[in-house]
Enzyme design. Structure first.
Site, PDB file in Angstrom:
ATOM      1  N   THR A   9       7.592  88.984-113.636  1.00  0.00           N
ATOM      2  CA  THR A   9       7.357  89.550-114.972  1.00  0.00           C
ATOM      3  C   THR A   9       8.267  90.746-115.266  1.00  0.00           C
ATOM      4  O   THR A   9       8.235  91.297-116.359  1.00  0.00           O
ATOM      5  CB  THR A   9       5.885  90.017-115.090  1.00  0.00           C
ATOM      6  N   GLY A  10       9.068  91.160-114.294  1.00  0.00           N
ATOM      7  CA  GLY A  10       9.935  92.342-114.475  1.00  0.00           C
ATOM      8  C   GLY A  10      11.240  91.993-115.166  1.00  0.00           C
ATOM      9  O   GLY A  10      11.503  90.831-115.491  1.00  0.00           O
ATOM     10  N   VAL A  12      14.343  92.155-113.887  1.00  0.00           N
ATOM     11  CA  VAL A  12      15.195  91.312-113.034  1.00  0.00           C
ATOM     12  C   VAL A  12      14.571  89.922-112.880  1.00  0.00           C
ATOM     13  O   VAL A  12      15.267  88.908-112.968  1.00  0.00           O
ATOM     14  CB  VAL A  12      15.429  91.974-111.650  1.00  0.00           C
ATOM     15  N   SER A  38      -1.036  91.157-113.284  1.00  0.00           N
ATOM     16  CA  SER A  38      -0.403  90.066-114.045  1.00  0.00           C
ATOM     17  C   SER A  38      -0.886  88.677-113.635  1.00  0.00           C
ATOM     18  O   SER A  38      -0.451  87.677-114.213  1.00  0.00           O
ATOM     19  CB  SER A  38       1.114  90.118-113.876  1.00  0.00           C
ATOM     20  N   ARG A  97      18.637  96.515 -97.124  1.00  0.00           N
ATOM     21  CA  ARG A  97      20.102  96.447 -97.237  1.00  0.00           C
ATOM     22  C   ARG A  97      20.859  97.049 -96.054  1.00  0.00           C
ATOM     23  O   ARG A  97      21.869  96.523 -95.632  1.00  0.00           O
ATOM     24  CB  ARG A  97      20.553  97.149 -98.520  1.00  0.00           C
ATOM     25  N   CYS A 126      23.153  97.112-107.676  1.00  0.00           N
ATOM     26  CA  CYS A 126      23.920  96.572-108.814  1.00  0.00           C
ATOM     27  C   CYS A 126      25.293  97.213-108.983  1.00  0.00           C
ATOM     28  O   CYS A 126      26.292  96.521-109.193  1.00  0.00           O
ATOM     29  CB  CYS A 126      23.103  96.702-110.094  1.00  0.00           C
ATOM     30  N   GLY A 157      18.922  99.205-115.641  1.00  0.00           N
ATOM     31  CA  GLY A 157      18.936  99.342-114.184  1.00  0.00           C
ATOM     32  C   GLY A 157      17.686 100.002-113.640  1.00  0.00           C
ATOM     33  O   GLY A 157      17.402  99.929-112.452  1.00  0.00           O
ATOM     34  N   ARG A 227      23.350 108.075-115.445  1.00  0.00           N
ATOM     35  CA  ARG A 227      22.618 107.182-116.369  1.00  0.00           C
ATOM     36  C   ARG A 227      22.989 107.553-117.797  1.00  0.00           C
ATOM     37  O   ARG A 227      22.974 108.736-118.161  1.00  0.00           O
ATOM     38  CB  ARG A 227      21.105 107.373-116.158  1.00  0.00           C
ATOM     39  N   HIS A 234      26.521  98.066-116.479  1.00  0.00           N
ATOM     40  CA  HIS A 234      27.021  99.298-115.874  1.00  0.00           C
ATOM     41  C   HIS A 234      28.551  99.342-115.995  1.00  0.00           C
ATOM     42  O   HIS A 234      29.219  98.319-115.841  1.00  0.00           O
ATOM     43  CB  HIS A 234      26.684  99.338-114.383  1.00  0.00           C
ATOM     44  N   ASN A 307      24.364  94.448-115.251  1.00  0.00           N
ATOM     45  CA  ASN A 307      23.657  94.784-114.014  1.00  0.00           C
ATOM     46  C   ASN A 307      22.457  93.897-113.745  1.00  0.00           C
ATOM     47  O   ASN A 307      22.046  93.726-112.602  1.00  0.00           O
ATOM     48  CB  ASN A 307      23.220  96.256-114.030  1.00  0.00           C
TER      49      ASN A 307
END
Ligand SMILES: NC(=O)c1ccc[n+]([C@@H]2O[C@H](COP(=O)([O-])OP(=O)(O)OC[C@H]3O[C@@H](n4cnc5c(N)ncnc54)[C@H](OP(=O)(O)O)[C@@H]3O)[C@@H](O)[C@H]2O)c1
Length: 329
Positions: A9-10, A12, A38, A97, A126, A157, A227, A234, A307
């Site tokens: 639902t976001g 991304v 949700s 990561r 990103c 972002g 930002r 971006h 992004n």
């Protein structure tokens, strides 16, 4: 292929579903997961409505791939549960990561590192993704010594709340603040939290992730991330110092032939990359390519990408496509 999208639902997650549909990823069954609030909500994919479920139901359905974009905490908690059940997780958060046991992948650059035993695969930050797509072919030819990057990053972002903050400010509505300061008519030189060395976490992500993806510890990166009140993607001003000298025409040639890159560099006709024109595109755009006249073997360029697409959803789906094509899932 059974696919789960965690964080469906976001911002991304929504883009992820759009990209899976556009690229005709062979989804035979789709399982959508979001937070408890949700569960039961309906989300559309290729004209069919799917109900959002909890993670336990998704685990029990045993998808082959689960694409996560539900924040670092959720990923730290849930990704190992999925991996233990034999599900390959492609994770968009920063949780895995820099874990040396996890691969950090931009398909155009280093998909070859992937094996069938990689059960949690990290999607880079990103702003890092769009930069390394451009750096790698140039590194292969001229060997990069040092990169100085300043970013101009879209509010998308930060997620749904930041887009709402910008829109509220434009309409003069007082609402929830995603940032400490107003973002409209402003530039905020802080993305993510500050670290002990005075850099932000976003800046250090760009430094550390670039080295891991390119696979060369000699590449030095220093970043300032900012930002700005922009939506489409971006932008990055990138200064690259090479060990070897280059020819500008050859640089343009290398970049125009490299996968995933579109060169937009025709100043006579005012052609250069912008978030407005990169929006909803999967490629990384590069322009304003010119020699840094202040020191030898150094290039300036301007890199822009959407992004939510190459910086998140498209890169994750490309990883899934690679796994499928190579029989790794
Ligand atoms: N935005 C970008 O450009 C970008 C790029 C690369 C990576 N990322 C990363 O992708 C992730 C999501 O970013 P976003 O911009 O899409 O944020 P967002 O718009 O705030 O969406 C967050 C999503 O995560 C879900 N979620 C939250 N807690 C959960 C839980 N406990 N279990 C399951 N789902 C949960 C939310 O569900 P509800 O709707 O139910 O709250 C929502 O679907 C973050 O880790 C972010 O760092 C973002």
């Amino acid at each position: 292929m059974k696919v789960a999208v965690v964080g469906a639902t976001g911002l991304v997650g929504t883009k992820m579903l759009q990209v899976l549909a556009e690229r005709n990823f062979p989804v035979t069954e789709l399982i959508l997961v979001a937070s408890e609030k949700s569960i039961g909500k309906e989300v559309e994919f290729k004209g069919t409505k799917y109900k959002v479920v909890g993670f336990e139901e998704a685990l029990a359905a045993k998808p082959a791939i689960a694409i996560f974009s539900a924040g670092g905490g959720t990923s730290l908690n849930l990704a190992p549960k999925f991996a233990e059940a034999g599900i390959t997780v492609i994770d968009n958060s920063s949780a895995w990561r820099m874990d040396p046991t996890k691969k950090l992948v931009v398909p155009e650059v280093n998909a070859n590192v992937l094996t069938a035993s990689d059960k949690i695969i990290a999607n880079p930050n990103c702003s890092t993704i769009q930069m390394v797509v451009v750096l790698k072919p140039l590194h292969d030819k001229y060997k990069i010594k040092r990169v100085v990057v300043s970013t101009y990053q879209s509010v998308t972002g930060t997620g749904v709340k930041a887009v709402e903050q910008l829109m509220n400010e434009r309409k003069g509505i007082e609402g929830e603040m995603a940032y400490k300061y107003p973002i409209d008519l402003n530039a905020i030189p802080q993305i993510d939290v500050f670290l002990e060395n005075g850099y932000t976490k976003e800046e250090m992500k760009m430094t550390l992730e670039t080295v891991k993806i390119i696979g060369d510890a000699n590449v030095k990166v220093t970043a300032t991330t900012v930002r700005i009140p922009v939506m489409g993607g971006h932008s990055e001003s990138v200064n690259i110092e090479f060990e070897n000298d280059f020819d500008l025409a050859e640089v343009r040639e290398i970049l125009s032939k490299a996968p995933g890159i579109v060169v937009q560099d025709d100043i006579a006709n005012f052609v250069y990359p912008m978030p407005l024109t990169a929006h909803e595109k999967d490629e990384t755009f590069v322009g304003r390519i010119r020699r840094d006249e202040s020191q030898p073997n150094t290039l300036n360029c301007w890199i822009v990408s959407d992004n939510l697409r190459k910086g998140a959803a498209t890169n994750a789906v490309q990883i899934a496509e690679y796994l499928l094509e190579k029989g790794l899932v």
